[in-house]
Write a protein that holds these residues in place. Structure first.
Motif, PDB file in Angstrom:
ATOM      1  N   UNK A  48      44.249 -62.231  38.768  1.00 36.58           N
ATOM      2  CA  UNK A  48      43.754 -62.133  40.140  1.00 36.58           C
ATOM      3  C   UNK A  48      44.475 -63.147  41.009  1.00 36.58           C
ATOM      4  N   UNK A  49      44.557 -62.859  42.297  1.00 37.26           N
ATOM      5  CA  UNK A  49      45.189 -63.803  43.217  1.00 37.26           C
ATOM      6  C   UNK A  49      44.435 -63.816  44.533  1.00 37.26           C
ATOM      7  N   UNK A  50      44.589 -64.910  45.263  1.00 34.31           N
ATOM      8  CA  UNK A  50      43.965 -65.027  46.582  1.00 34.31           C
ATOM      9  C   UNK A  50      44.609 -66.186  47.329  1.00 34.31           C
ATOM     10  N   UNK A  51      44.270 -66.289  48.611  1.00 34.67           N
ATOM     11  CA  UNK A  51      44.568 -67.511  49.328  1.00 34.67           C
ATOM     12  C   UNK A  51      43.605 -68.580  48.827  1.00 34.67           C
ATOM     13  N   UNK A  52      43.932 -69.817  49.108  1.00 30.84           N
ATOM     14  CA  UNK A  52      43.220 -70.913  48.455  1.00 30.84           C
ATOM     15  C   UNK A  52      41.999 -71.447  49.151  1.00 30.84           C
ATOM     16  N   UNK A  53      41.303 -70.626  49.902  1.00 32.39           N
ATOM     17  CA  UNK A  53      40.108 -71.097  50.586  1.00 32.39           C
ATOM     18  C   UNK A  53      38.865 -70.505  49.935  1.00 32.39           C
ATOM     19  N   UNK A  54      37.749 -71.199  50.090  1.00 33.65           N
ATOM     20  CA  UNK A  54      36.511 -70.784  49.441  1.00 33.65           C
ATOM     21  C   UNK A  54      36.111 -69.375  49.856  1.00 33.65           C
ATOM     22  N   UNK A  55      36.390 -69.010  51.102  1.00 31.04           N
ATOM     23  CA  UNK A  55      35.902 -67.719  51.588  1.00 31.04           C
ATOM     24  C   UNK A  55      36.838 -66.568  51.262  1.00 31.04           C
ATOM     25  N   UNK A  56      37.953 -66.857  50.619  1.00 27.13           N
ATOM     26  CA  UNK A  56      38.916 -65.799  50.348  1.00 27.13           C
ATOM     27  C   UNK A  56      38.553 -65.045  49.074  1.00 27.13           C
ATOM     28  N   UNK A  57      38.535 -63.731  49.176  1.00 28.65           N
ATOM     29  CA  UNK A  57      38.260 -62.937  47.987  1.00 28.65           C
ATOM     30  C   UNK A  57      39.497 -62.817  47.127  1.00 28.65           C
ATOM     31  N   UNK A  58      39.289 -62.593  45.856  1.00 25.91           N
ATOM     32  CA  UNK A  58      40.396 -62.416  44.934  1.00 25.91           C
ATOM     33  C   UNK A  58      40.759 -60.937  44.823  1.00 25.91           C
ATOM     34  N   UNK A  59      42.044 -60.682  44.701  1.00 31.50           N
ATOM     35  CA  UNK A  59      42.533 -59.335  44.446  1.00 31.50           C
ATOM     36  C   UNK A  59      42.925 -59.256  42.973  1.00 31.50           C
ATOM     37  N   UNK A  60      42.452 -58.201  42.328  1.00 29.20           N
ATOM     38  CA  UNK A  60      42.645 -58.077  40.897  1.00 29.20           C
ATOM     39  C   UNK A  60      43.755 -57.100  40.557  1.00 29.20           C
ATOM     40  N   UNK A 118      34.104 -46.942  35.834  1.00 29.36           N
ATOM     41  CA  UNK A 118      34.508 -46.717  34.441  1.00 29.36           C
ATOM     42  C   UNK A 118      36.025 -46.746  34.275  1.00 29.36           C
ATOM     43  N   UNK A 119      36.760 -46.552  35.347  1.00 28.49           N
ATOM     44  CA  UNK A 119      38.225 -46.612  35.282  1.00 28.49           C
ATOM     45  C   UNK A 119      38.735 -48.044  35.092  1.00 28.49           C
ATOM     46  N   UNK A 120      37.883 -49.032  35.332  1.00 24.98           N
ATOM     47  CA  UNK A 120      38.219 -50.402  34.967  1.00 24.98           C
ATOM     48  C   UNK A 120      38.660 -51.334  36.066  1.00 24.98           C
ATOM     49  N   UNK A 121      39.056 -50.817  37.231  1.00 27.54           N
ATOM     50  CA  UNK A 121      39.533 -51.743  38.257  1.00 27.54           C
ATOM     51  C   UNK A 121      38.387 -52.506  38.902  1.00 27.54           C
ATOM     52  N   UNK A 122      38.694 -53.647  39.441  1.00 28.44           N
ATOM     53  CA  UNK A 122      37.713 -54.496  40.125  1.00 28.44           C
ATOM     54  C   UNK A 122      37.863 -54.282  41.620  1.00 28.44           C
ATOM     55  N   UNK A 123      36.781 -53.851  42.249  1.00 25.85           N
ATOM     56  CA  UNK A 123      36.810 -53.516  43.672  1.00 25.85           C
ATOM     57  C   UNK A 123      35.913 -54.482  44.427  1.00 25.85           C
ATOM     58  N   UNK A 124      36.475 -55.191  45.391  1.00 28.51           N
ATOM     59  CA  UNK A 124      35.691 -56.118  46.210  1.00 28.51           C
ATOM     60  C   UNK A 124      34.761 -55.336  47.130  1.00 28.51           C
ATOM     61  N   UNK A 125      33.495 -55.763  47.192  1.00 22.95           N
ATOM     62  CA  UNK A 125      32.518 -55.083  48.030  1.00 22.95           C
ATOM     63  C   UNK A 125      32.112 -55.893  49.249  1.00 22.95           C
ATOM     64  N   UNK A 126      31.708 -57.156  49.030  1.00 18.98           N
ATOM     65  CA  UNK A 126      31.086 -57.901  50.117  1.00 18.98           C
ATOM     66  C   UNK A 126      31.158 -59.393  49.821  1.00 18.98           C
ATOM     67  N   UNK A 127      31.192 -60.176  50.905  1.00 17.17           N
ATOM     68  CA  UNK A 127      31.299 -61.620  50.815  1.00 17.17           C
ATOM     69  C   UNK A 127      30.228 -62.291  51.681  1.00 17.17           C
ATOM     70  N   UNK A 128      29.699 -63.413  51.183  1.00 14.01           N
ATOM     71  CA  UNK A 128      28.755 -64.240  51.948  1.00 14.01           C
ATOM     72  C   UNK A 128      29.164 -65.700  51.812  1.00 14.01           C
ATOM     73  N   UNK A 129      29.380 -66.365  52.906  1.00 11.64           N
ATOM     74  CA  UNK A 129      29.699 -67.781  52.884  1.00 11.64           C
ATOM     75  C   UNK A 129      28.440 -68.627  52.920  1.00 11.64           C
TER      76      UNK A 129
END
Lengths: 113, 118
Positions: free
Chosen positions: A92-104, B41-52
């Protein structure tokens, strides 16, 4: 952008063999990490890197080595494969900030016999 | 101690109903981020939502919303109007500052398997 790519997709090893799982990203992310996913265990962090030349251990680092010579690449090396390393590995990779999501990446399925 | 706890290994929901997936976390940091990912089931990781951690309003993304209760250290995912395609594993994750150097670790829960029933 290709995003995060991983090779190979599948690999079968014999106990004691070594191999390198490749991971590359083209998003100029400074933060990269390796996880393993086992049934019932979720994703566990193996190693991570906050930039070229800087790596650190995660939760389950034993049996794995990493290096980060460039921003783009973060290979994971298994020095002497063991059946306990049978797992699905995600980079996984991301920018280095807490709020950045990781891309897998799509994952590498590894079987050690 | 577990950093991220998901207490529901599996859940069922009727199509078109809403469902809440639980997540509690443990951190002493003031600045952190909470994420939800979907793994079909295909295995990839999909981002849904973020909370700071400093966000005062609950995050929303389409049919997904995050019920953030900071004092209780919970970050539950709410999926409204469930669809068959929502059947998947769902992971809660937390990103926190590791030390003064800014190194961070991202910790995942063990996941909840959601099955949507027609």
């Amino acid at each position: 952008n290709a995003g995060v790519t991983q090779t190979p997709k599948f690999q079968v090893l014999k106990t004691g063999q070594s191999m390198t799982l490749q991971c590359a990203q083209d998003m100029n992310h400074e933060y990269m990490s390796w996880y393993r996913q086992d049934p019932g265990m979720g994703l566990r962090l193996i190693h991570y890197s906050v930039g070229a030349g800087i790596t650190d251990q995660g939760e389950v680092p034993n049996g794995y080595n990493v290096s980060r010579s460039t921003t783009e690449d973060f290979p994971l090396r298994l020095l002497s494969a063991a059946p306990s390393q049978t797992s699905v590995y995600f980079c996984a990779s991301s920018y280095g900030l807490v709020q950045e999501t990781q891309y897998f990446g799509p994952g590498t399925r590894l079987l050690v016999l | 101690a577990q950093k991220i706890t998901q207490t529901q290994p599996g859940m069922f929901v009727q199509e078109k109903e809403a469902v809440t997936l639980d997540c509690t976390y443990d951190t002493s940091d003031q600045s952190y981020g909470l994420f939800w990912y979907k793994q079909p089931s295909s295995g990839e990781m999909i981002f849904l939502i973020y909370q700071g951690s400093y966000d005062e309003q609950n995050a929303t993304e389409g049919r997904y919303s995050l019920n953030f209760q900071k004092a209780r250290k919970s970050a539950n995912l709410v999926i409204s109007a469930s669809q068959l395609g929502d059947s998947a594993m769902y992971f809660c994750a937390m990103r926190e500052a590791e030390n003064s150097g800014g190194y961070q670790k991202v910790t995942f829960g063990t996941g909840t398997k959601l099955q949507v029933i027609p």
